[in-house]
Design a protein around this motif. Structure first.
Motif, PDB file in Angstrom:
ATOM      1  N   SER A 393       0.835  -1.198   0.000  1.00 14.13           N
ATOM      2  CA  SER A 393       0.000   0.000   0.000  1.00 14.13           C
ATOM      3  C   SER A 393       0.866   1.244   0.000  1.00 14.13           C
ATOM      4  O   SER A 393       2.098   1.169   0.088  1.00 14.13           O
ATOM      5  CB  SER A 393      -0.888   0.009   1.250  1.00 14.13           C
ATOM      6  N   ALA A 408      -5.699  -4.372  -1.027  1.00  8.89           N
ATOM      7  CA  ALA A 408      -6.782  -5.019  -1.771  1.00  8.89           C
ATOM      8  C   ALA A 408      -7.600  -5.952  -0.877  1.00  8.89           C
ATOM      9  O   ALA A 408      -7.071  -6.633  -0.002  1.00  8.89           O
ATOM     10  CB  ALA A 408      -6.206  -5.795  -2.949  1.00  8.89           C
ATOM     11  N   GLU A 485     -10.437   7.486  -5.699  1.00 11.84           N
ATOM     12  CA  GLU A 485      -9.448   8.506  -5.341  1.00 11.84           C
ATOM     13  C   GLU A 485      -9.056   9.283  -6.595  1.00 11.84           C
ATOM     14  O   GLU A 485      -8.649   8.685  -7.603  1.00 11.84           O
ATOM     15  CB  GLU A 485      -8.215   7.871  -4.710  1.00 11.84           C
ATOM     16  N   GLY A 541      -2.495   7.036  -8.268  1.00 13.39           N
ATOM     17  CA  GLY A 541      -3.191   5.768  -8.372  1.00 13.39           C
ATOM     18  C   GLY A 541      -4.681   5.977  -8.149  1.00 13.39           C
ATOM     19  O   GLY A 541      -5.094   6.478  -7.105  1.00 13.39           O
ATOM     20  N   ARG A 543      -7.172   4.492  -6.975  1.00  9.49           N
ATOM     21  CA  ARG A 543      -7.711   3.436  -6.128  1.00  9.49           C
ATOM     22  C   ARG A 543      -9.193   3.702  -5.867  1.00  9.49           C
ATOM     23  O   ARG A 543      -9.643   4.842  -5.942  1.00  9.49           O
ATOM     24  CB  ARG A 543      -6.942   3.360  -4.816  1.00  9.49           C
ATOM     25  N   SER A 544      -9.920   2.648  -5.524  1.00 12.55           N
ATOM     26  CA  SER A 544     -11.341   2.843  -5.259  1.00 12.55           C
ATOM     27  C   SER A 544     -11.797   1.888  -4.167  1.00 12.55           C
ATOM     28  O   SER A 544     -11.123   0.898  -3.849  1.00 12.55           O
ATOM     29  CB  SER A 544     -12.167   2.646  -6.535  1.00 12.55           C
ATOM     30  N   ASN A 556     -11.857  -2.512  -0.351  1.00 11.77           N
ATOM     31  CA  ASN A 556     -10.938  -1.965  -1.343  1.00 11.77           C
ATOM     32  C   ASN A 556     -10.941  -2.785  -2.629  1.00 11.77           C
ATOM     33  O   ASN A 556     -10.923  -4.013  -2.608  1.00 11.77           O
ATOM     34  CB  ASN A 556      -9.513  -1.911  -0.780  1.00 11.77           C
ATOM     35  N   GLN A 558      -9.259  -4.158  -6.154  1.00  9.62           N
ATOM     36  CA  GLN A 558      -7.926  -4.548  -6.596  1.00  9.62           C
ATOM     37  C   GLN A 558      -7.611  -3.920  -7.948  1.00  9.62           C
ATOM     38  O   GLN A 558      -8.508  -3.665  -8.755  1.00  9.62           O
ATOM     39  CB  GLN A 558      -7.835  -6.066  -6.714  1.00  9.62           C
ATOM     40  N   GLU A 559      -6.332  -3.671  -8.186  1.00  8.37           N
ATOM     41  CA  GLU A 559      -5.904  -3.155  -9.482  1.00  8.37           C
ATOM     42  C   GLU A 559      -5.935  -4.270 -10.517  1.00  8.37           C
ATOM     43  O   GLU A 559      -5.458  -5.377 -10.274  1.00  8.37           O
ATOM     44  CB  GLU A 559      -4.491  -2.587  -9.381  1.00  8.37           C
ATOM     45  N   TRP A 573      -4.265   1.052 -12.986  1.00 14.35           N
ATOM     46  CA  TRP A 573      -4.980   2.261 -12.574  1.00 14.35           C
ATOM     47  C   TRP A 573      -4.008   3.395 -12.223  1.00 14.35           C
ATOM     48  O   TRP A 573      -4.405   4.414 -11.703  1.00 14.35           O
ATOM     49  CB  TRP A 573      -5.928   1.994 -11.420  1.00 14.35           C
ATOM     50  N   HIS A 574      -2.731   3.180 -12.547  1.00 13.08           N
ATOM     51  CA  HIS A 574      -1.730   4.197 -12.233  1.00 13.08           C
ATOM     52  C   HIS A 574      -1.578   5.198 -13.384  1.00 13.08           C
ATOM     53  O   HIS A 574      -1.527   4.818 -14.553  1.00 13.08           O
ATOM     54  CB  HIS A 574      -0.379   3.561 -11.920  1.00 13.08           C
TER      55      HIS A 574
END
Length: 698
Positions: A393, A408, A485, A541, A543-544, A556, A558-559, A573-574
């Motif tokens: 993280s 995640a 985010e 990133g 993130r969601s 959370n 995962q990517e 997602w970066h």
């Protein structure tokens, strides 16, 4: 920071039951409390004996151990304060001692002590003096028993240092050498008598090995290489650069071993002095040793002194033979400059089930000139943690915090990493406590996301397409709300994949875009979410997190890193920013530029707004108000901020960086007039400063 009142109350109220490794779990609320740090370390030594004979092996360690002699398991014990007395058969030639020690973090110290007693056999004991015995250690798991009989010098292991375990209080040890040795995985002491994780002490660690030197043979850690000055070597020197200033007190010189006692004597120095310096120009002599008669190893102790450079100067010579110096070792006190503790993958709370990890909290002490940070990652099996650097993280800094689990989910296992550093080796951070909640509040069985495009110009509004794949299971409660985010305030453009449902509402802050659905999502679907925002950081990133109905515990996402069949590139997602000549500090202004703090609820305060660009790690930002003479009137907070927009709609009130209600440092309203604001961002490359005016009127 301290935990929230509710969480602190929960920690006090929970009745815990102890489990392995110092973990306590509440069976109802699934909160795990951790304040011990178990580590397993392997130790090895090989020694030679002339002739076979019976002997006795004495071993004591913190906290429990298993021991092998010549490849055979010969004993085990969990009594740190009583030595195990083990009969062994010493073989003619090479003999191997192997010990596996588990330190449970009980605060009993760190390390082990071992002695072999047999007729005419001397010098087989734990020591940091490699001219007597060479002991090695490793934290790597040993899958078989081959490690117990390999020549210890052939192992790619670390040389031991002095342990914090004091053998003086151990019953049953024979008289004589009682030096405890230790290895410290990651440079961390997990068994310190005062408790908690902390940077290891450097006592007993050779600070010279691997450092720059004019005679590299004396710092390579190999006793079979040596610096061989000529016979007439008076005033020849071996100079070492410790690279940072250290508080040192001992220099030890090891002679290259000979095939006989006479050859060892011929190889030995006869006398030398020790000099120290901070600049390699002015040198001070701190000790002298003359008339050497102990040839394998000699040392000079001196008053503890802070210095960077140290050298050995040959003061006496043997006019017939040339010296051969195998190693020059330097010892001091204090703490190592950095270290990290990485936990084993842990099944916290609901054993062997996928879980939604909830709030977590840690407690630490971070003295001035030290730093401490924590990271987390998660997985379903032990194999998910094979790459030591994958999946971590973001980094959380400081002495403690309360936050939602940041990696995640759903996940069965989690791992955490505590990193420490110090710029003052007399001080160390201390990590004392970690608590984590878990539950079966699962919005979905699996959720993965990626974004496109993956590049954007810094500071330029860009349209992004966010793809979120949702899979539901029998235990899934559904998705009522979604938070993404974002790098700055965003505008929602469209959402696809909802079927008959719709977005009931959406909102955005400087950090989060939130969508609420009119009905919870409960069928497998792929959401396509388009929104417009700008990045001011060099990387971001997206993130969601998902929220099930009535829950505040985010699950959370995962990517998604699958390969895109259309492009052949991995999804992500970066976002990477295309750098532009954007100022680090820009769009600084007072909003409103004139205000009237008279308490009528209209224009009672102003906010010094700003945009930070290319600031990827928190940088200190100070906002001050001055009168026209330059006198400071008020300080509007100093905070560590990263890249982003800091506008008035994100300011929550007094105490927020940039908020001014027209009062001075004593809390009194300032007279009406024109004032200067000053914004300062402290960066490694130099400070960025912006100055402007703001008016106060009544």
């Amino acid at each position: 920071m301290t935990p929230s009142k509710d969480f602190a109350r929960m920690l006090r109220a929970l009745t815990m039951m102890a489990v392995a490794g110092g973990t306590t779990v509440d069976a109802d609320d699934h909160l795990v409390d951790l304040d011990r740090w178990p580590t397993a370390i392997h130790y090895r030594n090989t020694f030679s004996a002339e002739g076979a004979r019976p002997g006795t092996l004495y071993v004591a360690a913190v906290d429990s151990f298993q021991v092998w002699f010549n490849g055979e398991p010969v004993g085990a014990s969990a009594e740190a304060r009583r030595a195990a007395e083990i009969p062994v058969e010493v073989a003619n030639g090479g003999n191997h001692i192997a010990v596996r020690v588990v330190n449970h973090g009980l605060g009993e110290g760190h390390g082990m002590v071992s002695v072999v007693a047999a007729d005419t056999l001397a010098g087989v004991h734990t020591t940091t003096d490699r001219s007597i015995q060479s002991w090695y250690w490793s934290e790597a798991p040993q899958e078989d028993i081959d490690w117990t009989t390999v020549e210890a010098e052939d192992l790619d292991w670390n040389v031991v240092q002095k342990g914090s375990f004091d053998p003086a209080g151990v019953e049953g040890l024979p008289s004589g050498a009682r030096t405890a040795v230790a290895g410290y995985p990651g440079g961390i002491d997990a068994g310190h008598p005062e408790g908690g994780l902390r940077l290891k002490q450097i006592d007993g660690q050779n600070l010279a090995v691997g450092t720059p030197a004019n005679r590299i043979e004396v710092v390579d850690g190999d006793l079979n290489t040596s610096w061989d000055p000529p016979v007439n070597a008076l005033n020849f020197t071996a100079s070492l650069d410790l690279q940072v200033r250290r508080n040192i007190h001992t220099l030890r010189a090891l002679t290259r071993p000979g095939r006989s006692e006479q050859e060892l004597e011929d190889n030995s120095l006869r006398g030398y002095s020790v000099h120290i310096s901070d600049d390699q120009i002015r040198w001070s002599e701190v000790g002298v040793l003359r008339g050497i008669t102990e040839y394998a190893s000699t040392e000079v102790e001196f008053r503890p002194t802070w210095t960077r450079y140290i050298r050995l100067v040959i003061m006496e010579i043997n006019a017939v033979t040339q010296p051969r110096v195998a190693e020059v070792e330097v010892y001091g006190s204090g703490h190592t400059d950095q270290g990290a503790f990485v936990s084993e993958p842990l099944d916290f709370g609901l054993a062997d089930t996928a879980k939604n990890l909830g709030r977590l909290w840690w407690q630490a002490e971070v003295p001035e000139r030290t730093q401490l940070s924590v990271q987390f990652r998660s997985g379903q099996t032990q194999e998910d943690f094979g790459d030591p650097e994958a999946g971590w993280s973001r980094t959380f800094h400081g002495p403690g915090d309360t936050l939602w689990f940041p990696a995640a989910e759903p996940a069965r296992l989690l791992q955490y990493r505590v990193s420490m550093s110090t710029r003052d080796d007399t001080r160390t951070p201390v990590f004392r406590h970690l608590a984590i909640e878990s539950s079966q509040d699962l919005a979905v069985a699996e959720a993965r996301a990626h974004v496109s495009p993956k590049t954007a110009r810094i500071g330029v509004d860009t349209t992004f397409h966010y793809t979120l794949d949702l899979s539901f299971g029998d235990e899934s409660r559904g998705v009522e709300r979604l938070a993404i985010e974002v790098p700055s305030q965003a505008e929602l453009l469209s959402v696809s994949g909802l079927g008959p449902r719709s977005v009931r509402s959406w909102s955005s802050t400087q950090r989060s875009l939130q969508l609420e659905f009119d009905e919870p999502l409960r069928e497998d679907t792929q959401l396509g979410i388009s929104f417009r925002t700008a990045t001011f950081a060099t990387a971001h990133g997206f993130r969601s997190a998902l929220f099930s109905p009535g829950s505040e515990n985010p699950l959370n996402v995962q990517e998604n890193t699958d390969v895109d069949e259309a492009t052949g590139e991995a999804l992500s997602w970066h976002l990477l920013a295309i750098l532009a000549p954007q100022e680090v500090l820009s769009r600084v202004r007072a909003n409103p530029p004139a205000f009237s703090p008279n308490g009528d609820g209209i224009n009672d305060y102003t906010v010094i707004e700003m945009v930070l660009s290319k600031v990827d790690i928190p940088a200190p930002v100070r906002v001050e108000i001055h009168d026209l003479s330059g006198r400071r009137v008020a300080s509007l907070g100093e905070a560590g901020l990263t890249a982003g927009t800091y506008f008035s709609d994100a300011v929550t009130g007094p105490g927020s960086t940039g908020y001014w209600d027209g009062r001075d440092g004593a809390g009194a309203l300032v007279p009406p007039g024109l004032y200067l604001y000053r914004v300062q961002v402290q960066l490694d490359t130099g400070d960025e400063v912006s100055v402007g005016t703001v008016a106060v009127a009544y």
